[in-house]
Write a protein that holds these residues in place. Structure first.
Motif, PDB file in Angstrom:
ATOM      1  N   LEU A  54       0.813  -1.224   0.000  1.00  0.00           N
ATOM      2  CA  LEU A  54       0.000   0.000   0.000  1.00  0.00           C
ATOM      3  C   LEU A  54       0.839   1.263   0.000  1.00  0.00           C
ATOM      4  CD1 LEU A  54      -2.839  -0.993   2.507  1.00  0.00           C
ATOM      5  CD2 LEU A  54      -2.911  -0.988   0.012  1.00  0.00           C
ATOM      6  N   THR A  55       2.116   1.166   0.356  1.00  0.00           N
ATOM      7  CA  THR A  55       2.983   2.351   0.399  1.00  0.00           C
ATOM      8  C   THR A  55       4.132   2.247  -0.590  1.00  0.00           C
ATOM      9  OG1 THR A  55       4.294   1.365   2.197  1.00  0.00           O
ATOM     10  CG2 THR A  55       2.420   2.733   2.822  1.00  0.00           C
ATOM     11  N   ALA A  56       3.962   1.447  -1.638  1.00  0.00           N
ATOM     12  CA  ALA A  56       5.051   1.238  -2.595  1.00  0.00           C
ATOM     13  C   ALA A  56       5.353   2.522  -3.354  1.00  0.00           C
ATOM     14  CB  ALA A  56       4.679   0.119  -3.578  1.00  0.00           C
ATOM     15  N   ARG A  57       6.632   2.706  -3.684  1.00  0.00           N
ATOM     16  CA  ARG A  57       7.027   3.901  -4.435  1.00  0.00           C
ATOM     17  C   ARG A  57       6.461   3.889  -5.838  1.00  0.00           C
ATOM     18  NH1 ARG A  57      13.492   4.554  -2.897  1.00  0.00           N
ATOM     19  NH2 ARG A  57      13.186   4.913  -0.642  1.00  0.00           N
ATOM     20  N   TRP A  65      -2.072   8.204  -4.587  1.00  0.00           N
ATOM     21  CA  TRP A  65      -1.767   8.646  -3.225  1.00  0.00           C
ATOM     22  C   TRP A  65      -1.497   7.438  -2.361  1.00  0.00           C
ATOM     23  CZ3 TRP A  65      -4.494   7.739   1.431  1.00  0.00           C
ATOM     24  CH2 TRP A  65      -4.007   8.433   2.535  1.00  0.00           C
ATOM     25  N   THR A  66      -0.415   7.465  -1.623  1.00  0.00           N
ATOM     26  CA  THR A  66      -0.061   6.360  -0.735  1.00  0.00           C
ATOM     27  C   THR A  66      -0.091   6.853   0.704  1.00  0.00           C
ATOM     28  OG1 THR A  66       2.296   6.899  -0.973  1.00  0.00           O
ATOM     29  CG2 THR A  66       1.385   5.231  -2.452  1.00  0.00           C
ATOM     30  N   PRO A  67      -0.791   6.167   1.563  1.00  0.00           N
ATOM     31  CA  PRO A  67      -0.874   6.594   2.971  1.00  0.00           C
ATOM     32  C   PRO A  67       0.439   6.342   3.690  1.00  0.00           C
ATOM     33  CG  PRO A  67      -1.971   4.492   2.694  1.00  0.00           C
ATOM     34  CD  PRO A  67      -1.565   4.939   1.323  1.00  0.00           C
ATOM     35  N   LEU A  71      -0.192   5.007   9.339  1.00  0.00           N
ATOM     36  CA  LEU A  71      -1.648   5.018   9.165  1.00  0.00           C
ATOM     37  C   LEU A  71      -2.152   3.651   8.711  1.00  0.00           C
ATOM     38  CD1 LEU A  71      -4.325   6.528   9.066  1.00  0.00           C
ATOM     39  CD2 LEU A  71      -3.754   7.267   6.729  1.00  0.00           C
ATOM     40  N   VAL A  72      -1.413   2.992   7.830  1.00  0.00           N
ATOM     41  CA  VAL A  72      -1.813   1.650   7.377  1.00  0.00           C
ATOM     42  C   VAL A  72      -1.823   0.676   8.559  1.00  0.00           C
ATOM     43  CG1 VAL A  72      -1.220  -0.277   5.869  1.00  0.00           C
ATOM     44  CG2 VAL A  72      -0.941   2.065   5.064  1.00  0.00           C
ATOM     45  N   VAL A  73      -0.807   0.760   9.415  1.00  0.00           N
ATOM     46  CA  VAL A  73      -0.743  -0.126  10.582  1.00  0.00           C
ATOM     47  C   VAL A  73      -1.928   0.140  11.510  1.00  0.00           C
ATOM     48  CG1 VAL A  73       0.597  -0.747  12.615  1.00  0.00           C
ATOM     49  CG2 VAL A  73       1.754  -0.348  10.448  1.00  0.00           C
ATOM     50  N   LEU A  74      -2.253   1.403  11.742  1.00  0.00           N
ATOM     51  CA  LEU A  74      -3.387   1.735  12.610  1.00  0.00           C
ATOM     52  C   LEU A  74      -4.697   1.208  12.025  1.00  0.00           C
ATOM     53  CD1 LEU A  74      -2.496   5.387  13.704  1.00  0.00           C
ATOM     54  CD2 LEU A  74      -2.316   3.288  15.047  1.00  0.00           C
ATOM     55  N   THR A 183       6.775   0.847  10.998  1.00  0.00           N
ATOM     56  CA  THR A 183       6.883   2.196  10.450  1.00  0.00           C
ATOM     57  C   THR A 183       8.336   2.584  10.183  1.00  0.00           C
ATOM     58  OG1 THR A 183       4.893   2.823  11.657  1.00  0.00           O
ATOM     59  CG2 THR A 183       6.268   4.604  10.803  1.00  0.00           C
ATOM     60  N   ASP A 184       9.211   2.334  11.147  1.00  0.00           N
ATOM     61  CA  ASP A 184      10.604   2.767  11.049  1.00  0.00           C
ATOM     62  C   ASP A 184      11.553   1.598  10.838  1.00  0.00           C
ATOM     63  OD1 ASP A 184       9.791   5.369  11.523  1.00  0.00           O
ATOM     64  OD2 ASP A 184       9.962   5.167  13.694  1.00  0.00           O
TER      65      ASP A 184
END
Length: 388
Positions: A54-57, A65-67, A71-74, A183-184
């Motif tokens: 969902l957050t791929a470049r 738009w990528t969240p 936010l995806v984890v939440l 996230t990190d």
């Protein structure tokens, strides 16, 4: 060697031994922290494929738009909480209703059980004479009344325990750790790699990626196991003709996540409900759950987990037994993912030792590095890359 040099060697050995003992003592004191961190890493590995997708470049390059990863984890957490709440509410509602029906129907169930026992005694020559001096009806009625009275009290205690916040802090801590790891994760990986020699950075990155891949596979395999056991339970209960087969199968699927005692806990309500209608049905249900448990222990779990984490079924069985012996249920839960992570390190060491002494053509054609087995099949590819 001079006397001063000998004393230096001895003093360093003593200091090293003391340091190792202190480290082991510290690890023993923070065992619960290590367990929470391990669970958080496993949870983060399970969410990583979805978060990465969902957050791929590539999506941003295409104008999508990528969240943010957090936010995806939440959102994943929110979906998990809703699913658990709905499933738990349905199960608890049915359990409470059935227990109340059991308690209210004691005057009806006792004669029914007595009649079933009399039928069984009639099958035995002189069976009723064996219990002629024993008032089966009154004794059984009193036993059933006490049993269901205790059962109802246990239900009240269970409801009270559910309302407590015991263990909630641990769950929140694990979720928070998994959130930060997911996230990190890349930043944490770069920070930790800085402590390694530069020539080991690529190897550490590859090993970490494979560990997370196998841990994520374990999460997927565990979900698949829950689905398989739930479907088998539903099919068997439906064929036997047990009411609430869907709810009982849902309980069996959820309890599959708890090794060893989970299937036993799931079998208890099914056998009790079946016993209200027929002792033969209760016997069939007990046999059904016993067969499913044996299939689970020796066929389904080893096969599914071996594919999910790239371990040999024998390694999966040994890991489950060792983990259960060392830490009980929690050890059985963590055994397979921890073994999968350790196997990645073993694969790296093994491929590094074999690579200098093996010709690439021999690696491809021979079975010096097996494609399948206790070690990962990627060891062969790693050896070829090192030679290049």
């Amino acid at each position: 060697m001079t006397e001063a040099a000998a004393w230096r060697v001895v003093s360093r050995a003593i200091l090293f031994t003391i340091a190792v003992l202190v480290l082991l003592w510290l690890l023993g004191q923070i065992t619960s922290v290590i367990v929470r961190l391990t669970l958080a890493v496993i949870l983060a590995a399970g969410m990583k494929p979805l978060v990465d997708k969902l957050t791929a470049r590539e999506l941003r390059r295409q104008g999508w738009w990528t969240p943010p990863r957090g936010l995806v984890v939440l959102l994943v957490y929110l979906a998990m909480i809703l699913l658990v709440s709905v499933a738990g509410g349905l199960i608890l509602q049915v359990v409470i209703s059935e227990v109340q029906n059991l308690v209210n129907g004691v005057p009806v169930y006792a004669p029914r059980i007595v009649a079933s026992l009399n039928d069984l005694l009639d099958l035995i020559p002189g069976g009723r004479d064996l219990v002629a001096d024993f008032d089966v009806t009154s004794q059984l009625s009193g036993l059933v009344s006490r049993l269901f009275s205790v059962f109802s009290q246990a239900l009240l205690v269970f409801q009270y325990v559910l309302n407590l916040f015991s263990g909630l802090l641990d769950v929140l801590m694990i979720l928070l750790l998994a959130l930060y790891i997911t996230t990190d994760g890349p930043r944490i990986g770069r920070y930790l790699r800085a402590f390694l020699p530069p020539d080991r950075h690529e190897q550490a990155t590859r090993a970490t990626s494979r560990i997370f891949q196998r841990l994520g596979g374990w999460v997927s395999g565990q979900l698949l196991l829950c689905l398989i056991i739930g479907m088998l339970s539903w099919l068997g209960l439906t064929l036997i003709g047990i009411q609430y087969a869907v709810v009982l199968a849902l309980i069996a699927g959820i309890m599959e996540a708890v090794p060893n005692i989970g299937p036993i806990i799931a079998a208890v309500p099914a056998v009790l409900i079946a016993a209200l209608y027929s002792p033969w049905q209760a016997l069939l249900v007990a046999i059904l759950y016993l067969v499913i448990q044996q299939l689970e222990n020796y066929v389904i779990v080893p096969r599914v987990m071996s594919k999910a984490v790239e371990l040999h079924p024998l390694a999966v069985l040994l890991a489950l037994m060792v983990g259960g012996e060392l830490m009980g249920v929690l050890g059985a839960v963590l055994a397979v993912p921890v073994t999968a992570a350790i196997s990645v390190v073993v694969d790296e060491i093994r491929s590094e030792r074999l690579a200098p002494s093996v010709d690439p053509e021999d690696v491809v054609s021979d079975d010096l590095l097996p494609k399948e087995g206790i070690f990962a099949h990627q060891a062969k590819e790693d050896a070829e890359q090192r030679l290049e």
